[in-house]
Write an enzyme that holds these catalytic residues in place. Structure first.
Site, PDB file in Angstrom:
ATOM      1  N   ASP A  13       8.620  -2.071  -8.033  1.00  0.00           N
ATOM      2  CA  ASP A  13      10.248  -2.920  -7.297  1.00  0.00           C
ATOM      3  C   ASP A  13      11.107  -2.174  -8.068  1.00  0.00           C
ATOM      4  OD1 ASP A  13       8.073  -4.283  -6.905  1.00  0.00           O
ATOM      5  OD2 ASP A  13       8.638  -6.458  -8.056  1.00  0.00           O
ATOM      6  N   LYS A  75       6.038  -7.962  -1.513  1.00  0.00           N
ATOM      7  CA  LYS A  75       5.038  -9.630  -2.031  1.00  0.00           C
ATOM      8  C   LYS A  75       6.600 -10.682  -2.997  1.00  0.00           C
ATOM      9  CE  LYS A  75       5.854  -6.845  -6.552  1.00  0.00           C
ATOM     10  NZ  LYS A  75       5.958  -7.928  -7.232  1.00  0.00           N
ATOM     11  N   CYS A 108       7.198  -8.446 -13.343  1.00  0.00           N
ATOM     12  CA  CYS A 108       6.844  -7.885 -12.533  1.00  0.00           C
ATOM     13  C   CYS A 108       6.218  -7.042 -13.386  1.00  0.00           C
ATOM     14  CB  CYS A 108       7.636  -7.257 -11.474  1.00  0.00           C
ATOM     15  SG  CYS A 108       8.092  -8.445 -10.790  1.00  0.00           S
TER      16      CYS A 108
END
Length: 180
Positions: A13, A75, A108
């Site tokens: 990310d 995601k 994350c």
């Protein structure tokens, strides 16, 4: 010690405006870039994810260019492991050593690292290639990931561990990357 035959690089990310506002963002992006370029030279596969790209944007341009041959795993769950496509791709590689980089360390990255450890993978957290908006959250994430069983390493440490010897074309190419 890891080797290029049993390792995969995971980039979590590094997207949009968030990537610009995290602690030490420029250094983190530069280190991830070095890791990607070294991985390509050494034949280490790279997987990368994007958390809800419609809202958070896509991977930052410099990394997206380096990763043009790869497709990101989109995601919505914080952990990459919740995405079946990601887990299928990881399992197909049959590599047990996972170099973990990305954002945010306490969300994350933390949740992914913990689940990977639970699944039996050896997680190598690249501490100078992860970040959060606040330094305190980055530091806490690193601490908790280490307590869960991950190995803490730096960008240079991992690159030289994968390289193993100071000779040949790979060494010459990687030496240029390290000096940047």
């Amino acid at each position: 010690m890891i080797s290029s035959q049993d390792t995969v690089l995971l980039i979590i990310d590094v997207q949009g405006k968030l990537a610009q506002i995290v602690y030490e963002s420029a250094a983190v992006e530069q280190n991830i870039s070095k890791l990607v370029r070294a991985a390509k030279i050494l034949g280490v596969p790279v997987l990368y994810t994007e958390q809800y790209p419609k809202g958070l944007g896509h991977t930052v341009a410099p990394l997206e260019t380096l990763l043009a041959e790869e497709e990101p795993f989109e995601k919505i769950a914080f952990s990459c492991c919740a995405d079946e496509g990601f887990m299928e791709a990881l399992r197909k590689l049959k590599r047990n050593e996972v170099l973990v980089t990305g954002m945010e360390t306490h969300v994350c990255v933390y949740q992914t690292a913990n689940e990977l450890i639970d699944y039996g993978y050896n997680v190598h957290l690249i501490t100078d290639a992860v970040s959060s908006r606040m330094k305190e959250n980055r530091d806490l994430g690193i601490h908790c990931i280490e307590k869960a069983g991950a190995f803490l390493k730096s960008t240079e440490m991992v690159i030289f561990e994968l390289l193993r010897v100071a000779e040949g074309d790979a060494f010459k190419a990687i030496a240029k990357i390290i000096k940047e």
